[in-house]
Scaffold this motif. Structure first.
Motif, PDB file in Angstrom:
ATOM      1  N   ALA A 211       5.808  52.853   7.519  1.00 28.11           N
ATOM      2  CA  ALA A 211       5.581  53.302   8.892  1.00 28.11           C
ATOM      3  C   ALA A 211       6.085  52.201   9.808  1.00 28.11           C
ATOM      4  O   ALA A 211       6.191  51.040   9.407  1.00 28.11           O
ATOM      5  CB  ALA A 211       4.100  53.569   9.133  1.00 28.11           C
ATOM      6  N   ILE A 212       6.400  52.582  11.038  1.00 29.46           N
ATOM      7  CA  ILE A 212       6.991  51.621  11.972  1.00 29.46           C
ATOM      8  C   ILE A 212       6.306  51.751  13.318  1.00 29.46           C
ATOM      9  O   ILE A 212       5.984  52.860  13.765  1.00 29.46           O
ATOM     10  CB  ILE A 212       8.527  51.848  12.046  1.00 29.46           C
ATOM     11  N   ARG A 213       6.038  50.600  13.944  1.00 25.71           N
ATOM     12  CA  ARG A 213       5.295  50.633  15.213  1.00 25.71           C
ATOM     13  C   ARG A 213       6.131  51.198  16.345  1.00 25.71           C
ATOM     14  O   ARG A 213       5.635  51.914  17.200  1.00 25.71           O
ATOM     15  CB  ARG A 213       4.821  49.225  15.573  1.00 25.71           C
ATOM     16  N   ASP A 214       7.414  50.873  16.342  1.00 24.81           N
ATOM     17  CA  ASP A 214       8.298  51.391  17.388  1.00 24.81           C
ATOM     18  C   ASP A 214       8.655  52.840  17.042  1.00 24.81           C
ATOM     19  O   ASP A 214       9.518  53.106  16.206  1.00 24.81           O
ATOM     20  CB  ASP A 214       9.564  50.521  17.431  1.00 24.81           C
ATOM     21  N   THR A 215       7.974  53.774  17.686  1.00 26.07           N
ATOM     22  CA  THR A 215       8.130  55.181  17.297  1.00 26.07           C
ATOM     23  C   THR A 215       9.549  55.695  17.537  1.00 26.07           C
ATOM     24  O   THR A 215       9.948  56.692  16.938  1.00 26.07           O
ATOM     25  CB  THR A 215       7.116  56.072  18.047  1.00 26.07           C
ATOM     26  N   TYR A 329       1.677  53.246  12.823  1.00 24.98           N
ATOM     27  CA  TYR A 329       0.984  52.730  11.631  1.00 24.98           C
ATOM     28  C   TYR A 329      -0.316  53.459  11.322  1.00 24.98           C
ATOM     29  O   TYR A 329      -0.732  53.534  10.181  1.00 24.98           O
ATOM     30  CB  TYR A 329       0.584  51.262  11.873  1.00 24.98           C
ATOM     31  N   LYS A 330      -0.998  53.925  12.381  1.00 26.08           N
ATOM     32  CA  LYS A 330      -2.375  54.375  12.191  1.00 26.08           C
ATOM     33  C   LYS A 330      -2.438  55.655  11.375  1.00 26.08           C
ATOM     34  O   LYS A 330      -1.526  56.482  11.436  1.00 26.08           O
ATOM     35  CB  LYS A 330      -3.031  54.644  13.545  1.00 26.08           C
ATOM     36  N   SER A 331      -3.539  55.819  10.635  1.00 20.84           N
ATOM     37  CA  SER A 331      -3.790  57.122  10.041  1.00 20.84           C
ATOM     38  C   SER A 331      -4.306  58.033  11.145  1.00 20.84           C
ATOM     39  O   SER A 331      -4.749  57.568  12.202  1.00 20.84           O
ATOM     40  CB  SER A 331      -4.793  57.014   8.895  1.00 20.84           C
ATOM     41  N   SER A 332      -4.242  59.351  10.922  1.00 18.74           N
ATOM     42  CA  SER A 332      -4.565  60.285  12.006  1.00 18.74           C
ATOM     43  C   SER A 332      -5.988  60.087  12.517  1.00 18.74           C
ATOM     44  O   SER A 332      -6.245  60.214  13.717  1.00 18.74           O
ATOM     45  CB  SER A 332      -4.357  61.727  11.529  1.00 18.74           C
ATOM     46  N   SER A 333      -6.920  59.734  11.620  1.00 21.53           N
ATOM     47  CA  SER A 333      -8.320  59.625  12.048  1.00 21.53           C
ATOM     48  C   SER A 333      -8.551  58.442  12.989  1.00 21.53           C
ATOM     49  O   SER A 333      -9.602  58.347  13.616  1.00 21.53           O
ATOM     50  CB  SER A 333      -9.227  59.496  10.821  1.00 21.53           C
TER      51      SER A 333
END
Ligand SMILES: [Zn+2]
Length: 367
Positions: A211-215, A329-333
């Motif tokens: 996953a990458i922070r810069d969407t 990065y975050k999970s959906s929750s």
């Protein structure tokens, strides 16, 4: 996402597999949760040994039905789960989530792929899935979720090498008796388990989910395959597979902005060197994140896997490798605002479905 499938001691797994019966003729897929295998939380293992391989991989891969087991134990004695789903061909694929534990969304994607595979028809590829390769690091990330933006959980500790930069030298096999990376550093236990699995299972394609922070850089990418001397074999089919996955996500209103589908579509990750023409020398990026003591430098899984291996004891072809970079990065929750959470869930589903419908399908198959 909680499934009703749980960790098992390998002997129980194997016993369950031997006793398992298909539900009926065409339903050769028996959901793991329907196997009647009991849950156990009491994992006992010896975490002092470098490697504690808890399953016989060769037997595991010969299962006729979906199966799961413990590949080995982490440094903090957490189990590294591995799932196997037989396919309709002899082709083999590998899916990895959470090589960077901070990238919680990558683990959620891999978990979603498992859930889809439990509910759908057989894929074309036989597939092994490690949903969370560094569960210790993911646990660290989960407990300090507000700092996901700070990369908490990416590295095992303050002196550890980037988990995606500790592979053997290009064109060299992994040696379990001398588990050192290209730079002569000890490969972390979790990666040792992964490398052993790759050499035993011999997948012809791998997807490494990040996953990458810069969407704006989220998308689906490929590494170029070469022979043992880094001579390029041709990028077209690797690129086509990655772009087809990206288009699947984009066509369903997902975010793959890094692939630039509305401009000049690309499967080349933005920090990677240009793609060499067939027969030319392929340069590799051996510098990752800028960290003290060169801890961000080394051979990545993408470079190692896509380079053929020509060791005395061990040969293999270049493996096709897709790198998925999920936007965020975050999970959906972890998203507290409904719109943000729903957008994350939608994208995670689309990324997982691109794996099911494109990556595991009969498309651009390796020779
Ligand atoms: Zn990553």
């Amino acid at each position: 996402m909680k499934r009703f499938i749980v960790l098992l001691l390998p002997i129980i797994v194997l016993a369950g597999i031997l006793n398992a019966q298909p539900l009926d003729n065409d339903l050769s897929y028996l959901p793991v949760k329907a196997r009647g295998i009991e849950k156990t939380d009491s994992i006992t293992s010896d975490s002092t040994s470098i490697i504690k391989q808890t399953i016989d991989l060769d037997i595991f891969f010969k299962n006729k039905y979906p199966a799961y087991a413990v590949l080995g134990y982490t440094k903090q004695n957490r189990p590294v789960e591995v799932y196997y789903f037989p396919g309709n061909s002899k082709k083999r694929a590998l899916i990895i989530g959470g090589i960077h534990g901070s990238e919680l969304s990558s683990i959620e994607i891999a978990d979603s792929v498992i859930d889809y595979l439990l509910a759908t028809k057989k894929p074309y590829y036989n597939v092994v899935i490690i949903p969370s390769l560094f569960p210790d690091n993911a646990e660290t990330a989960k407990t300090i979720i507000k700092e996901v933006e700070l990369n908490t959980g990416r590295y095992t500790d303050d002196s550890a090498v980037d988990p995606n930069r500790q592979m053997p030298a290009l064109a060299k096999a992994f040696d379990p008796d001398n588990p050192l990376d290209y730079n002569g550093r000890l490969i972390e236990k979790e990666n040792q388990l992964l490398l052993q699995l790759i050499q035993q299972f011999s997948p012809s394609r791998i997807i490494n989910i990040h996953a990458i922070r810069d969407t704006l850089k989220g998308g689906v990418y490929a590494d170029p395959r070469t022979d043992c001397n880094s001579i390029a074999m041709g990028f077209e089919t690797d690129s086509n597979l990655a772009i087809t996955m990206a288009k699947y996500i984009n066509d369903n209103d997902g975010n793959v902005w890094g692939n630039n589908l509305l401009g000049c579509p690309t499967a080349l990750y933005y920090t990677d060197p240009d793609i060499a023409s067939v027969g030319g020398f392929q340069r590799r990026n051996l510098n990752g994140s800028s960290l003290p003591n060169n801890r961000g430098c080394g051979v990545s899984l993408g470079s190692w896997a896509t380079t053929a291996v020509c060791d005395k004891q061990y040969h293999r072809n270049a493996i096709r490798l897709i790198t998925m970079e999920f936007p965020g990065y975050k999970s959906s929750s972890c998203y507290l605002i409904d719109d943000e959470r729903n957008n994350c869930i939608k994208n995670i589903r689309l990324y997982a479905l691109s794996v099911i419908n494109v990556f595991l399908n009969n498309l651009y198959c390796e020779e």
